[in-house]
Design a protein around this motif. Structure first.
Motif, PDB file in Angstrom:
ATOM      1  N   ALA A  97       6.940   4.907   1.095  1.00  0.00           N
ATOM      2  CA  ALA A  97       6.152   5.263  -0.279  1.00  0.00           C
ATOM      3  C   ALA A  97       6.659   4.290  -1.289  1.00  0.00           C
ATOM      4  O   ALA A  97       5.602   3.991  -2.100  1.00  0.00           O
ATOM      5  N   PRO A  98       7.555   3.446  -1.300  1.00  0.00           N
ATOM      6  CA  PRO A  98       7.801   2.598  -2.619  1.00  0.00           C
ATOM      7  C   PRO A  98       6.691   1.589  -3.006  1.00  0.00           C
ATOM      8  O   PRO A  98       6.461   1.238  -4.079  1.00  0.00           O
ATOM      9  N   PHE A  99       5.938   1.093  -1.765  1.00  0.00           N
ATOM     10  CA  PHE A  99       4.980   0.189  -1.934  1.00  0.00           C
ATOM     11  C   PHE A  99       3.737   0.802  -2.653  1.00  0.00           C
ATOM     12  O   PHE A  99       3.108  -0.159  -3.007  1.00  0.00           O
ATOM     13  N   ALA A 100       3.684   1.821  -2.877  1.00  0.00           N
ATOM     14  CA  ALA A 100       2.532   2.570  -3.603  1.00  0.00           C
ATOM     15  C   ALA A 100       2.462   2.581  -4.879  1.00  0.00           C
ATOM     16  O   ALA A 100       1.968   3.116  -5.707  1.00  0.00           O
ATOM     17  N   GLU A 101       3.836   2.214  -5.497  1.00  0.00           N
ATOM     18  CA  GLU A 101       4.188   2.068  -6.669  1.00  0.00           C
ATOM     19  C   GLU A 101       3.240   1.336  -7.731  1.00  0.00           C
ATOM     20  O   GLU A 101       2.534   1.757  -8.766  1.00  0.00           O
ATOM     21  N   ASP A 102       2.733   0.078  -7.352  1.00  0.00           N
ATOM     22  CA  ASP A 102       2.038  -0.649  -8.233  1.00  0.00           C
ATOM     23  C   ASP A 102       1.105  -1.481  -7.117  1.00  0.00           C
ATOM     24  O   ASP A 102       1.450  -2.708  -7.047  1.00  0.00           O
ATOM     25  N   PRO A 103       0.328  -1.187  -6.162  1.00  0.00           N
ATOM     26  CA  PRO A 103      -0.300  -2.218  -5.407  1.00  0.00           C
ATOM     27  C   PRO A 103      -0.983  -3.247  -5.709  1.00  0.00           C
ATOM     28  O   PRO A 103      -1.343  -4.152  -4.994  1.00  0.00           O
ATOM     29  N   ASP A 140      -0.096  -5.074  -8.285  1.00  0.00           N
ATOM     30  CA  ASP A 140       1.100  -6.291  -8.345  1.00  0.00           C
ATOM     31  C   ASP A 140       1.228  -6.962  -7.109  1.00  0.00           C
ATOM     32  O   ASP A 140       2.242  -6.672  -6.217  1.00  0.00           O
ATOM     33  N   SER A 141       0.924  -8.178  -6.925  1.00  0.00           N
ATOM     34  CA  SER A 141       1.032  -8.770  -5.812  1.00  0.00           C
ATOM     35  C   SER A 141       2.563  -9.135  -5.502  1.00  0.00           C
ATOM     36  O   SER A 141       2.828  -9.251  -4.326  1.00  0.00           O
ATOM     37  N   ARG A 142       3.110  -9.556  -6.631  1.00  0.00           N
ATOM     38  CA  ARG A 142       4.607  -9.639  -6.335  1.00  0.00           C
ATOM     39  C   ARG A 142       5.503  -8.622  -5.739  1.00  0.00           C
ATOM     40  O   ARG A 142       6.515  -8.958  -5.328  1.00  0.00           O
ATOM     41  N   THR A 143       4.920  -7.495  -5.824  1.00  0.00           N
ATOM     42  CA  THR A 143       5.718  -6.306  -5.259  1.00  0.00           C
ATOM     43  C   THR A 143       5.839  -6.418  -3.571  1.00  0.00           C
ATOM     44  O   THR A 143       6.638  -5.865  -3.060  1.00  0.00           O
ATOM     45  N   TYR A 144       5.024  -7.500  -3.031  1.00  0.00           N
ATOM     46  CA  TYR A 144       4.850  -7.356  -1.767  1.00  0.00           C
ATOM     47  C   TYR A 144       5.949  -8.871  -1.275  1.00  0.00           C
ATOM     48  O   TYR A 144       6.258  -8.928   0.051  1.00  0.00           O
ATOM     49  N   THR A 163      12.908  -6.584  -4.393  1.00  0.00           N
ATOM     50  CA  THR A 163      12.216  -5.903  -3.621  1.00  0.00           C
ATOM     51  C   THR A 163      12.886  -5.678  -2.050  1.00  0.00           C
ATOM     52  O   THR A 163      12.348  -5.086  -1.177  1.00  0.00           O
ATOM     53  N   ALA A 164      14.167  -5.791  -2.080  1.00  0.00           N
ATOM     54  CA  ALA A 164      14.984  -6.021  -0.571  1.00  0.00           C
ATOM     55  C   ALA A 164      14.891  -4.149  -0.332  1.00  0.00           C
ATOM     56  O   ALA A 164      14.811  -4.272   0.982  1.00  0.00           O
ATOM     57  N   HIS A 165      14.887  -3.399  -1.341  1.00  0.00           N
ATOM     58  CA  HIS A 165      14.920  -1.858  -0.823  1.00  0.00           C
ATOM     59  C   HIS A 165      13.470  -1.635  -0.185  1.00  0.00           C
ATOM     60  O   HIS A 165      13.458  -0.581   0.997  1.00  0.00           O
ATOM     61  N   ARG A 166      12.601  -2.223  -0.319  1.00  0.00           N
ATOM     62  CA  ARG A 166      11.130  -2.088   0.069  1.00  0.00           C
ATOM     63  C   ARG A 166      11.049  -2.768   1.491  1.00  0.00           C
ATOM     64  O   ARG A 166      10.512  -2.286   2.284  1.00  0.00           O
ATOM     65  N   TYR A 167      11.743  -3.962   1.513  1.00  0.00           N
ATOM     66  CA  TYR A 167      11.933  -4.563   3.001  1.00  0.00           C
ATOM     67  C   TYR A 167      12.458  -3.715   3.705  1.00  0.00           C
ATOM     68  O   TYR A 167      12.216  -3.673   4.952  1.00  0.00           O
TER      69      TYR A 167
END
Length: 510
Positions: free
Chosen positions: A5-11, A13-17, A23-27
């Motif tokens: 779900a965290p990836f859906a916060e701001d799709p 924004d390319s930097r979120t990937y 972004t370690a928690h998303r990884y």
């Protein structure tokens, strides 16, 4: 709830990937979700393949709009199930018996996760540091297992074909260096002058990559001389001696002899000590292609490789008999000085001053520049489970192949070619008492294709003396003799169905 779900916060924004400190928690959540799905998939795999056809799967993959991202890793993994995971060929299944694809050990998968995330490039010290030293230590360890001596060195590669190519490049340039010139040039003869006379001698059962290497090196496939094999599919040393003598008589230069320690089809091991003696006599570079047989280095059957310590270069594929994920291979050389033939200095990357300061840049001895840290997988395998455990797994599949040979040898439905030294078996179904070889070819081709289409098991195919045969390649210690017997019954069932559909020959009139 999906862990992603965290990836859906701001799709937008390319930097979120990007993987970084923010972004370690998303990884972590993304990898956890993917590993959870894959582990469930592997645990629930009931057969090695679904049997889907090219025409059946192509529309599914072609229907994906790559210009419209999903912005949802969970949805992407759901889609991946349809385009890949559902119909993947699973090598860990005990009835996958086709090619030299091994199940992988968990410590190596830990290494794969680490090396992919850190993403070191093993070309220069300033990109890898500890990774460079780990790779060098593993090269030294392997060279020591082979017995190449204190001047040995090497480099990790993408696979056996690349390792063989680099070995032939080194052998070619060493042959030119040794060839005398009219002006006594210390650099030896020019490549353009020598190239047409260079020859590579290898077993007629040797790997096709040697011919490909000869072509890539400007010699042409015709520069490769195929040496006959004996009944056990091993190079005949006497025939090799005859070919080397012929080369000398005709003014040709035997730049290399390629001995195979584990041929792809038969697992045969050429007579290494006898071949080494001939190479010494004729001044030929000895390369041992042990891509398959390298597992013997940690096996209780190590003596099968006696003579390999006399090689000038050796190919090893850890991703075959060391149970490593693709890719993990290496080329080892007896004399590290010969690696200078692939050394080029670029001012932006590895300027000559770095070599003078003894800074270890691995690109100095590789035909690749950017390289993955594949050595980490083997490092963690050795540190967690140990070489002895790897050897025990390889010994187990060799033991299983020996039992399977007895099973085939005693089964009147099949003809098996040779008793294996490693873990491959080449055989063919016999269509009753009918001696028609064309019919036997059609029966065996059909049986293999029908078995593959069923997804119940996968076997390989090859040719022996121009005729179609089937092949078991055993690299899974979980494959039992019962599994093999079941696959043989399935082959016979498909063959019988094919024969039942064939028109009966008309009876001749009395």
């Amino acid at each position: 709830m999906s862990l992603l779900a965290p990836f859906a916060e701001d799709p937008a924004d390319s930097r979120t990937y990007l993987l970084n400190n923010a972004t370690a928690h998303r990884y972590r959540s993304a990898v956890t979700e993917s590993v959870t799905r894959i582990s469930a998939k592997i645990a629930g795999t009931a057969r090695p393949f679904t049997g889907i056809s090219v025409d059946g799967l192509t529309p599914t993959v072609a229907g994906v709009d790559l210009d419209t991202p999903l912005h949802d890793p969970a949805a992407a993994l759901d889609e991946l199930e349809e385009v890949y995971l559902r119909d993947a060929v699973y090598f860990h299944h005990p009835r996958y018996l086709a090619h030299l694809n091994c199940p992988v050990v968990i410590p190596a998968l830990v290494g794969e996760a680490v090396l992919s995330a850190v993403n070191s490039s093993l070309d220069t010290w300033d990109q890898s540091a500890g990774g460079t030293l780990i790779e060098r230590r593993l090269i030294d360890w392997t060279a020591d297992r082979i017995g190449l001596g204190e001047q040995a060195d090497g480099i990790f590669t993408s696979g056996g074909s690349q390792s063989n190519l680099q070995a032939m490049l080194l052998a070619r340039d060493e042959a030119c260096r040794r060839e005398p010139t009219g002006d006594d040039s210390p650099a030896g003869a020019r490549l353009t002058d020598v190239l047409p006379r260079l020859r590579i001698l290898t077993s007629e059962c040797g790997h096709f990559s040697i011919r490909k290497a000869a072509t890539l090196l400007g010699m042409g496939a015709e520069a490769v001389i195929a040496v006959p094999v004996d009944a056990d599919k091993r190079m005949r040393a006497a025939d090799l001696a005859d070919e080397l003598a012929r080369c000398r008589r005709e003014g040709l230069i035997p730049m290399a002899v390629v001995a195979t320690a584990g041929t792809t089809d038969f697992g045969s091991i050429d007579p290494l000590p006898e071949i080494a003696e001939l190479c010494d006599r004729y001044g030929a570079w000895l390369h041992v292609d042990a891509a398959y047989g390298c597992g013997l280095l940690v096996s209780r059957r190590r003596e099968l490789l006696n003579g390999i310590e006399r090689a000038d270069s050796v190919t090893v594929d850890y991703h075959k008999s060391f149970f490593q994920p693709v890719s993990s291979s290496a080329i080892l050389v007896r004399d590290r000085a010969t690696l200078r033939h692939v050394t080029y200095h670029a001012d932006y990357l590895n300027p000559r001053r770095m070599a003078e300061r003894r800074i270890p840049n691995q690109v100095d001895k590789s035909i690749q520049t950017t390289r993955r840290f594949d050595a980490l997988k083997l490092w963690l395998t050795l540190r967690i489970m140990g070489a002895r455990s790897v050897g025990e797994l390889f010994d187990e599949v060799i033991d299983r192949a020996a039992d399977a040979w007895k099973l085939l040898h005693d089964d009147p439905r099949f003809d098996v070619v040779v008793e294996p030294r490693l873990s491959t078996l080449v055989f063919r179904y016999l269509p009753g008492t009918d001696p028609d070889p064309e019919l036997a070819d059609r029966v065996n081709l059909h049986a293999r294709e029908a078995l593959f289409a069923s997804g119940d098991a996968i076997v390989a195919g090859t040719k022996v003396d121009g005729r179609h045969y089937l092949k078991f390649t055993l690299l899974n210690p979980e494959t039992t003799l019962d599994d093999i017997a079941t696959v043989l019954d399935l082959i016979a069932e498909h063959a019988g169905s094919f024969l039942a559909e064939q028109p009966r020959p008309a009876l001749s009139a009395r």
